[in-house]
Design a protein around this motif. Structure first.
Motif, PDB file in Angstrom:
ATOM      1  N   ARG A  76       0.813  -1.224   0.000  1.00 21.10           N
ATOM      2  CA  ARG A  76       0.000   0.000   0.000  1.00 21.10           C
ATOM      3  C   ARG A  76       0.840   1.265   0.000  1.00 21.10           C
ATOM      4  NH1 ARG A  76      -4.397  -2.407   3.864  1.00 21.10           N
ATOM      5  NH2 ARG A  76      -5.793  -3.150   2.250  1.00 21.10           N
ATOM      6  N   GLY A  77       0.577   2.111  -0.979  1.00 19.87           N
ATOM      7  CA  GLY A  77       1.221   3.419  -1.067  1.00 19.87           C
ATOM      8  C   GLY A  77       2.591   3.422  -1.708  1.00 19.87           C
ATOM      9  N   VAL A  78       3.178   2.262  -1.927  1.00 22.86           N
ATOM     10  CA  VAL A  78       4.548   2.202  -2.431  1.00 22.86           C
ATOM     11  C   VAL A  78       4.633   2.690  -3.878  1.00 22.86           C
ATOM     12  CG1 VAL A  78       6.493   0.674  -2.947  1.00 22.86           C
ATOM     13  CG2 VAL A  78       5.232   0.416  -0.794  1.00 22.86           C
ATOM     14  N   GLU A  79       3.692   2.286  -4.722  1.00 23.99           N
ATOM     15  CA  GLU A  79       3.725   2.737  -6.113  1.00 23.99           C
ATOM     16  C   GLU A  79       3.724   4.263  -6.181  1.00 23.99           C
ATOM     17  OE1 GLU A  79       1.138   2.779 -10.268  1.00 23.99           O
ATOM     18  OE2 GLU A  79       0.262   1.888  -8.484  1.00 23.99           O
ATOM     19  N   THR A  80       2.845   4.885  -5.430  1.00 24.20           N
ATOM     20  CA  THR A  80       2.765   6.356  -5.426  1.00 24.20           C
ATOM     21  C   THR A  80       4.063   6.963  -4.929  1.00 24.20           C
ATOM     22  OG1 THR A  80       0.387   6.247  -5.088  1.00 24.20           O
ATOM     23  CG2 THR A  80       1.471   8.332  -4.532  1.00 24.20           C
ATOM     24  N   ASP A  81       4.622   6.409  -3.854  1.00 23.33           N
ATOM     25  CA  ASP A  81       5.876   6.940  -3.317  1.00 23.33           C
ATOM     26  C   ASP A  81       7.004   6.836  -4.333  1.00 23.33           C
ATOM     27  OD1 ASP A  81       4.556   7.508  -0.969  1.00 23.33           O
ATOM     28  OD2 ASP A  81       5.420   5.827   0.165  1.00 23.33           O
TER      29      ASP A  81
END
Length: 176
Positions: free
Chosen positions: A118-123
């Motif tokens: 969760r959230g890693v792609e965006t980061d």
């Protein structure tokens, strides 16, 4: 982990240094089968060098980290946390490469990764600005991208740790 590979056809030498001594045994175990004639390994508590015996004999151990005899016997398997962080770290690099190539993950895989990390792609995508993306795309030797992306390592690892804490918060709800 920090490391590099000195590539010279069949004479590749791989050097790795880890923050934890436990990592060395876990990483070396699968490599043991790949050691062929003339290949060898030298190691310390938190480092190792693999390559042609005559080449690695020239390597000097890091200051304050003497060479030790390779351990025999079984190696401790990775913990669930180590497995998660390893998979997430690989995902960050894969996602960065997809961004450079202007590719997207197939929708079904994307849903899985979005839940698992969760959230890693965006980061990852937010951390690579347009000027850096242009520099990366200008490099034809894609093997160099990994080194060029290494300054993001600590930030991406932090993102993976956050994703792991979120993942752990799911409790026993299956493979979410």
């Amino acid at each position: 982990m920090r490391g590099y590979d000195c590539v010279d056809a069949a004479n590749t030498v791989s050097v790795r240094v880890y923050g934890s001594a436990d990592s060395v045994g876990q990483v070396l175990a699968p490599w043991a089968d790949s050691l062929s004639d003339g290949s060898a390994v030298r190691r310390g508590a938190n480092w190792f060098v693999i390559g042609p015996a005559e080449r690695i004999a020239q390597a000097r151990p890091p200051r304050g980290a003497p060479e030790i005899e390779p351990a025999t016997g079984s190696v401790a398997s990775s913990t669930d946390e180590q497995e998660f962080l390893t998979n997430c770290a690989q995902y960050t690099l894969d996602e960065a490469v997809r961004m450079i190539r202007d590719e997207r993950v197939p929708p079904a895989d994307g849903e899985y990764y979005a839940q698992a990390f969760r959230g890693v792609e965006t980061d990852v995508r937010d951390s690579i600005g347009r000027p850096e993306l242009d520099r990366l795309r200008a490099v034809e030797d894609q093997d160099r991208w990994h080194a060029m992306l290494s300054p993001h390592g600590q930030t991406w690892k932090a993102s993976c740790r956050t994703a792991m804490r979120q993942h752990e918060g799911l409790g026993d709800r299956g493979d979410e």
